[in-house]
Design an enzyme around this catalytic site. Structure first.
Site, short mmCIF file in Angstrom:
data_model
loop_
_atom_site.label_atom_id
_atom_site.label_comp_id
_atom_site.label_asym_id
_atom_site.label_seq_id
_atom_site.Cartn_x
_atom_site.Cartn_y
_atom_site.Cartn_z
CG LEU A 12 -1.72 -1.28 1.47
CD1 LEU A 12 -2.62 -1.11 2.69
CD2 LEU A 12 -2.54 -1.66 0.24
NE ARG A 19 0.38 10.92 9.69
CZ ARG A 19 0.01 9.71 10.11
NH1 ARG A 19 0.04 9.42 11.40
NH2 ARG A 19 -0.37 8.79 9.25
CE LYS A 26 4.05 7.46 4.70
NZ LYS A 26 3.28 7.23 5.94
N GLY A 87 -8.42 5.45 2.33
CA GLY A 87 -8.01 4.64 3.46
C GLY A 87 -7.38 3.32 3.04
CB THR A 88 -5.20 1.00 5.00
OG1 THR A 88 -6.09 1.01 6.13
CG2 THR A 88 -4.04 1.94 5.30
CG ASP A 115 4.27 3.70 6.32
OD1 ASP A 115 4.09 2.48 6.50
OD2 ASP A 115 3.55 4.59 6.83
N GLY A 152 -2.43 1.63 15.69
CA GLY A 152 -3.67 0.92 15.96
C GLY A 152 -3.42 -0.12 17.05
CE1 TYR A 399 32.93 28.85 -20.65
CE2 TYR A 399 33.03 30.42 -18.83
CZ TYR A 399 32.33 29.83 -19.88
OH TYR A 399 31.05 30.23 -20.16
CB SER A 417 54.94 28.05 -7.68
OG SER A 417 55.50 27.04 -6.89
C1 UD1 Z 1 -1.69 2.25 9.83
C2 UD1 Z 1 -2.77 1.37 10.48
C3 UD1 Z 1 -2.49 1.24 11.98
C4 UD1 Z 1 -1.09 0.70 12.20
C5 UD1 Z 1 -0.05 1.53 11.45
C6 UD1 Z 1 1.28 0.82 11.50
C7 UD1 Z 1 -4.92 1.63 9.30
C8 UD1 Z 1 -6.23 2.29 9.30
N1 UD1 Z 1 -4.07 1.98 10.27
O1 UD1 Z 1 -1.82 3.55 10.36
O2 UD1 Z 1 -3.43 0.38 12.56
O3 UD1 Z 1 -0.79 0.69 13.58
O4 UD1 Z 1 -0.41 1.69 10.07
O5 UD1 Z 1 2.30 1.55 10.91
O6 UD1 Z 1 -4.69 0.78 8.46
N2 UD1 Z 1 -2.38 4.14 2.06
C9 UD1 Z 1 -2.91 3.96 0.78
N3 UD1 Z 1 -4.14 4.47 0.49
C10 UD1 Z 1 -4.87 5.14 1.41
C11 UD1 Z 1 -4.35 5.33 2.71
C12 UD1 Z 1 -3.09 4.80 3.00
O7 UD1 Z 1 -2.26 3.35 -0.07
O8 UD1 Z 1 -5.99 5.55 1.07
C13 UD1 Z 1 -1.04 3.59 2.36
C14 UD1 Z 1 -0.04 4.66 2.75
O9 UD1 Z 1 0.66 5.11 1.60
C15 UD1 Z 1 0.87 3.93 3.73
C16 UD1 Z 1 0.00 2.82 4.31
O10 UD1 Z 1 -1.13 2.73 3.47
O11 UD1 Z 1 2.00 3.35 3.08
C17 UD1 Z 1 -0.44 3.13 5.73
O12 UD1 Z 1 -1.10 4.37 5.78
P1 UD1 Z 1 -0.81 5.44 6.92
O13 UD1 Z 1 -1.62 6.63 6.66
O14 UD1 Z 1 0.64 5.60 7.12
O15 UD1 Z 1 -1.46 4.65 8.18
P2 UD1 Z 1 -1.11 4.86 9.71
O16 UD1 Z 1 -1.81 6.03 10.24
O17 UD1 Z 1 0.35 4.77 9.92
CA CA Z 2 2.15 4.67 8.62
#
Ligand code: UD1
Ligand code: CA
Length: 469
Positions: A12, A19, A26, A87-88, A115, A152, A399, A417
């Site tokens: 993902l 942030r 990122k 969201g994830t 990440d 989480g 140059y 020199s």
């Molecule tokens: C996430 C988890 C959290 C966990 C933490 C661990 C969720 C809701 N939360 O939080 O439980 O403890 O990681 O590091 O899953 N991404 C997408 N598409 C989106 C949103 C995010 O591809 O719509 C990707 C981001 O690029 C990233 C990863 O998912 O690589 C995680 O997203 P991030 O926003 O960093 O989640 P956290 O708040 O760290």
């Molecule tokens: Ca993260």
């Protein structure tokens, strides 16, 4: 009963990384010279996977291009675009429905965020193994972290089984006390994950579809969900901001340094030695404090680098000594000595036993075997013959305000020199120049060039400009 199913992975990497407060997505921020996402993919590539699917979104084109350029693997890495970052959970469902997976086949799916650059292949293999042994629908890699702030929380039921995962922002005071966190690294049965994702709802603090909720959906529908704790909680650290980036990079740096020390490299102070993941070192290299080795740099056996040397894409031979030097796209031959305080720019090549000393700048030049440029010189676009000596204060005037010209100094020539070599110009083998000479014409072998032809031509620039028009 566990049964064999092929293993694939979804990464993902579509999030903006708000942030980080950066124009760069990122997952492209580098750690030890390699983009974050590539560290994650390096770990995956070491596993026997059918395929890797990367979900891109924010900066999709840049992310895809960087990966394609820097990834050296036979394995097919495919890209799916999540156009709106909801969201994830949404990212995972985009991966499953993006046309890459065969919807009828059964497989196990590692889901990892882009990440977590410290993640190792061993940990992922352990996770997949535990998942298969338990024949689980979902296996969550957890970690004990104190404080668990921001992550989480993994909430277990009375029997110790994983019940649900709650985001920091949605947690009750009791849940906030939980120190077992979700690393966001999972193994799922793909055939069970797909319907679970369709049941997610965005009713939470962030208004997003959380992948974490797939866990409770599976549990509620009677499927086995297990949690496996990572041996090393730091390995699963996520990077959300610049402070975490620096911490994780420091950990990666220590890992890289330990590996080189195991392979026979000495570091006087490993905490102050910076070696990119892409660098190669041979045994008995000694790195002194403040050494920064970047890009495709290679250092040969027994060479001593530093203190305070920054070498980028530079090849150093064996037995060389490079002190207080900045070098970029340079070749330094066996037993050559450089510095202190040298600046070597792209295209500089020092042959074996050459010496470049203090306050010397060289670019796009070949310095011959055993030749010396010991102090205060500028050598550009030049070829300095074997055994030649370049006196202090010498410069190549390469140059003319419009074009660069080449200078050639023959074997065993002696440049006194403060000589100015006005290019294009050639000084023959074993020729000499006198102190302060301004050499505007070729000097034959074994000849002496002396004196300064500084005549003054008034109105010279007017004339030149008139000629050009
Ligand atoms: C996430 C988890 C959290 C966990 C933490 C661990 C969720 C809701 N939360 O939080 O439980 O403890 O990681 O590091 O899953 N991404 C997408 N598409 C989106 C949103 C995010 O591809 O719509 C990707 C981001 O690029 C990233 C990863 O998912 O690589 C995680 O997203 P991030 O926003 O960093 O989640 P956290 O708040 O760290
Ligand atoms: Ca993260």
């Amino acid at each position: 009963m566990s049964q064999y199913r092929p293993l694939s992975a979804v990464v993902l990497a579509a999030g903006e990384g708000t942030r980080m407060r950066s124009e760069t997505p990122k997952v492209l921020h580098p750690l030890c010279g390699r983009p974050m996402l590539l560290h994650v993919i390096d770990a995956l590539v070491a596993l026997p996977l059918e395929r890797i699917v990367v979900v891109v979104g924010h900066g999709a084109e840049r992310v895809t291009k960087t990966l394609q350029e820097q990834l050296a693997t036979e394995l097919a890495v495919e890209f799916v675009e999540q156009r709106v970052q909801r969201g994830t959970g949404d990212a995972a469902s985009v991966a499953l429905t993006g046309g890459v997976f065969d919807l009828d086949a059964e497989d196990d799916l590692l889901v990892v965020p882009g990440d977590t650059p410290l993640l190792s292949a061993e940990t992922l293999a352990t996770l997949a193994r535990a998942h298969r042994e338990a024949d689980a629908a979902a296996t969550v890699l957890t970690a004990i972290l104190d404080p668990p702030t921001g992550y989480g929380r993994v909430v277990r039921d009375a029997n110790g089984a994983v019940d649900h995962i709650v985001e920091h922002a949605d947690a009750t005071p009791d849940e906030l006390e939980v120190t077992e966190i979700s690393t966001s690294i999972y193994c799922f049965r793909r055939g069970l994950l797909a319907p679970a994702l369709r049941r997610l709802s965005p009713e939470n603090a962030q208004g997003e579809y959380y992948l974490t909720d797939a866990v409770s959906v599976l549990k509620e529908t009677g499927h086995a969900v297990i949690g496996v704790a990572a041996d090393d909680p730091y390995e699963t650290a996520g990077v959300n901001d610049r402070a975490q980036l620096a911490e994780v990079e420091a950990t990666l740096r220590r890992r890289i340094n330990r590996r080189w020390m195991r392979d026979g490299v000495s570091m006087t102070d490993p905490e102050r030695t910076y070696v990119d993941a892409t660098v190669e070192l041979e045994p008995d290299v000694h790195l002194l404090p403040g050494t920064v080795l970047a890009g495709r740099t290679v250092v040969g056996a027994r060479s001593v680098i530093g203190p305070d040397a920054q070498l980028t894409d530079t090849i150093v031979g064996e037995g060389a000594v490079v002190r207080q030097t900045v070098a970029h796209e340079v070749e330094i031959g066996d037993d050559a000595t450089v510095g202190p305080f040298a600046f070597l720019r792209p295209g500089t090549r020092l042959a074996a036993r050459a010496h470049v000393g203090t306050f010397v700048e060289i670019k796009n030049s070949d310095i011959g075997e055993g030749a010396k440029v010991p102090h205060l010189a500028y050598i550009g676009d030049a070829e300095i013959g074997d055994g030649a000596n370049i006196g202090a204060g010498t410069i190549t005037a390469n140059y003319d305000g419009r074009e660069k010209h080449r200078t050639k100094v023959g074997k065993d020539a002696r440049i006194s020199s403060n000589t100015v070599l006005v290019a294009p110009v050639e000084v023959g083998d074993e020729a000499y120049t006198g102190a302060g000479a301004v050499v505007t014409r070729d000097v034959p072998p074994r000849a002496m060039a002396k004196g300064v032809p500084a005549e003054i031509t008034e109105g010279w620039l007017d004339k030149r400009e008139a000629e050009r028009d």
